[in-house]
Write a protein that holds these residues in place. Structure first.
Motif, short mmCIF file in Angstrom:
data_model
loop_
_atom_site.label_atom_id
_atom_site.label_comp_id
_atom_site.label_asym_id
_atom_site.label_seq_id
_atom_site.Cartn_x
_atom_site.Cartn_y
_atom_site.Cartn_z
N ARG A 1 0.47 -1.38 0.31
CA ARG A 1 0.09 -0.07 0.00
C ARG A 1 1.24 0.87 0.30
O ARG A 1 2.01 1.37 0.92
N PHE B 1 -6.00 -5.74 -7.76
CA PHE B 1 -5.69 -4.61 -6.64
C PHE B 1 -4.59 -4.96 -6.06
O PHE B 1 -3.75 -4.51 -5.65
N CYS B 2 -3.37 -6.38 -6.49
CA CYS B 2 -2.09 -6.37 -5.71
C CYS B 2 -1.08 -6.30 -6.77
O CYS B 2 -1.30 -6.75 -8.00
N GLN C 1 -10.90 -10.94 1.13
CA GLN C 1 -10.86 -9.43 0.86
C GLN C 1 -12.44 -8.93 0.85
O GLN C 1 -12.59 -7.46 1.10
N ASP D 1 -8.47 -10.78 5.93
CA ASP D 1 -8.14 -9.57 5.33
C ASP D 1 -9.20 -9.72 4.85
O ASP D 1 -9.46 -10.39 3.88
N ILE D 2 -9.85 -8.10 4.97
CA ILE D 2 -10.54 -7.40 3.84
C ILE D 2 -9.97 -6.00 3.15
O ILE D 2 -9.07 -4.92 4.04
N ILE D 3 -10.66 -5.79 1.77
CA ILE D 3 -10.36 -4.98 1.69
C ILE D 3 -11.59 -3.43 1.66
O ILE D 3 -12.34 -4.38 1.10
N TYR E 1 -7.65 -3.21 5.69
CA TYR E 1 -7.63 -1.68 4.49
C TYR E 1 -8.34 -1.95 3.63
O TYR E 1 -9.47 -2.19 3.15
N TYR F 1 -8.48 -0.19 0.41
CA TYR F 1 -7.78 0.33 -1.43
C TYR F 1 -7.36 1.38 -1.71
O TYR F 1 -7.08 2.42 -1.13
N SER F 2 -5.77 0.54 -1.58
CA SER F 2 -4.80 1.51 -2.78
C SER F 2 -4.31 1.66 -3.53
O SER F 2 -3.98 0.10 -4.00
N1 5AD Z 1 -4.84 -1.92 -1.11
C1 5AD Z 1 -5.33 -2.53 0.11
N2 5AD Z 1 -4.98 -3.82 0.53
C2 5AD Z 1 -4.16 -4.02 -0.27
N3 5AD Z 1 -3.82 -5.62 0.06
C3 5AD Z 1 -3.20 -6.10 -0.83
N4 5AD Z 1 -2.99 -5.32 -1.70
C4 5AD Z 1 -3.64 -3.90 -1.89
C5 5AD Z 1 -4.68 -2.61 -1.84
N5 5AD Z 1 -3.52 -2.76 -3.18
C6 5AD Z 1 -4.03 -6.61 1.26
C7 5AD Z 1 -5.39 -7.48 1.26
C8 5AD Z 1 -4.13 -9.14 1.76
C9 5AD Z 1 -3.55 -8.06 2.05
C10 5AD Z 1 -1.95 -8.37 2.26
O1 5AD Z 1 -3.25 -5.97 1.95
O2 5AD Z 1 -6.03 -7.65 2.02
O3 5AD Z 1 -4.36 -9.61 1.55
#
Ligand code: 5AD
Length: 454
Positions: free
Chosen positions: A56, A172-173, A271, A309-311, A340, A342-343
């Motif tokens: 992030r 997102f990753c 997520q 983990d939740i975004i 988290y 979203y980033s």
């Molecule tokens: N923005 C926010 N959270 C993210 N994660 C991964 N990429 C992003 C992103 N772009 C979170 C996911 C993942 C954790 C390690 O980080 O929830 O499981």
């Protein structure tokens, strides 16, 4: 008089996930094998390495702040080298060298084998002003660091990477772009490493990989590897992280249920609780399928603790879809949720969604706050219902107050109780007496019995 050259001293500071912590140990191991002394603070070091995370934006801005702070130190000692390693180094590459001209080296996660050589090359130029910045950014499709030794902190627990990189493409990753494709280590070497650790007194191992349960080497898949690890003499606790829900299979659950050393704990990154969002995240499962996995695991291991983990505020997530995520939390009742906003990560597919789909920071913050409130409430309810239980605890370290120690239950819950720091590494039984909501305070069962008898 001949000058005696003292060993160069290196300091490694790690940010981010467990894999990064493990990479930090690898970098220390590689440097120690080449004669470096590893030190505990930048002031004592000739080489300062900042091992970074790119998941992030926040993780990256922290590091930029930290390296500019280290530049203050470097002004006093111009011969000091600053290296930025890991995922953020890989992602930013040369642009990081431009932005922070006092950084001497950027090195991505596949470069650590050549770390001593790269530092040697930089050290050859004795005049700091003449030193050229160096970038090592190749992603190697085969680099899994087999054959290199990590330098691990002494203690009862060890991280054991079994896989690097990732073959998924969650939209997102950033991980697949900075860590490359999935590379699995051979089962023979993984087992030999764990046997070696057990011989040194390690009793708890956590197997690591970006999607650890998609591990496969030849005909050895993850359930099979897990079973072999679980049976290594001397290993009392086995955990693994981070799995992908799709590879939580009946075979895996069977091994978890059957092998006494595999802990009653599962991290299951959901997520989102919205099928439309999950689809746009390219997670490749539905909420219904996820719930089936939870049911499968809980049927076989009723007492299991499940975290997630939740975004929130993924581009295009509607208010109704966000509420579906809250519903998922209430349905599953996770023991812990890492939450988290979203980033956007440059180069990932989600950044190319229509601009109007991106939520305002205020909206994202409001959703995050609501999610945290719901998930902490559930966590506190679960933990309050566990007060009174007697659990096996592995003592990990001293507590915040003198005379206290901190340990973890098999279900990965943190417990603080009275005890001497010399007991780190011991297993004991502890009565859970109080909870803050997230962690517990307790008393050793032996101490309780002694008090009753007295
Ligand atoms: N923005 C926010 N959270 C993210 N994660 C991964 N990429 C992003 C992103 N772009 C979170 C996911 C993942 C954790 C390690 O980080 O929830 O499981």
């Amino acid at each position: 008089m001949p000058q005696t050259t003292r060993a160069k001293r290196a300091y490694v500071e790690t940010y981010g996930c467990q894999m990064n912590v493990s990479d930090g140990e690898l970098m220390e191991g590689v440097l120690a094998a080449r004669g470096y002394e590893i030190v505990g603070c930048p002031e004592d070091a000739d080489v300062v390495l900042i091992n970074t995370c790119a998941i992030r934006e926040h993780a990256e801005s922290r590091v930029l702040g930290r390296v500019s702070q280290l530049n203050g130190l470097k002004r006093e000692r111009p011969d000091m080298l600053i290296g930025v390693t890991g995922c953020m180094a890989q992602r930013m590459g040369d642009s990081l060298l431009e932005r922070a001209p006092y950084v001497d080296l950027v090195m991505g996660p596949d470069g650590y084998r050549s770390l001593p050589d790269a530092l040697g090359q930089l050290q050859k130029e004795a005049r700091p002003r003449k030193r050229k910045q160096l970038a090592v950014l190749e992603l190697e499709s085969s680099e899994n660091y087999q054959g290199l030794e990590q330098l691990r902190a002494e203690g009862p627990s060890a991280w054991v990477p079994i896989q690097r990189g990732c073959d998924h493409r969650c939209s997102f990753c950033i991980v697949p772009y900075v860590r490359g494709p999935e590379k699995n280590r051979t089962p023979e070497l993984v087992l030999a490493e764990i046997q070696g650790l057990a011989a040194q007194g390690v009793t708890e191992v956590t197997l690591l990989g970006q999607t650890v349960n998609s591990y496969r080497h030849g005909d050895v898949d993850f359930p099979r590897l897990l079973r072999s690890v679980a049976r290594v003499d001397g290993i009392r606790r086995v955990r693994y992280t981070s799995p992908h829900p799709n590879d939580v299979t009946p075979e895996l659950v069977e091994v978890m249920a059957e092998e006494p050393s595999v802990c009653e704990q599962l991290h299951l990154p959901a997520q989102s609780g919205s099928n439309r969002t999950l689809k746009r995240m390219l997670r490749r499962y539905t909420v219904e399928e996820l719930l089936q996995k939870v049911a499968l695991v809980r049927e076989a291991i009723p007492d299991i603790a499940i975290s997630t983990d939740i975004i929130v505020a993924f581009p295009g997530e509607t208010g109704a879809e966000f509420h579906e995520t809250l519903d998922l939390m209430r349905t599953v009742r996770f023991d812990e949720a890492y939450t988290y906003k979203y980033s956007p990560r440059e180069g990932t597919p989600a950044t190319r969604m229509p601009p109007e789909d991106f939520l305002s920071p205020e909206e994202a913050q409001a959703r995050l706050a609501e999610l945290i409130e719901v998930s902490r409430g559930i966590q506190a309810e679960i933990n309050r219902s566990e007060v009174g239980r007697v659990e096996e605890v592995l003592i990990e370290k001293g507590g915040r107050e003198a005379g206290q120690v901190l340990g973890r239950t098999r279900r990965n819950k943190v417990v603080v109780f009275d005890g001497d720091i010399s007991r780190v590494g011991e297993y004991t039984r502890v009565v859970l007496e109080r909870t803050t909501g997230a962690t517990f305070a307790g008393t050793e069962a032996l101490a309780v019995r002694a008090a009753v008898q007295a």
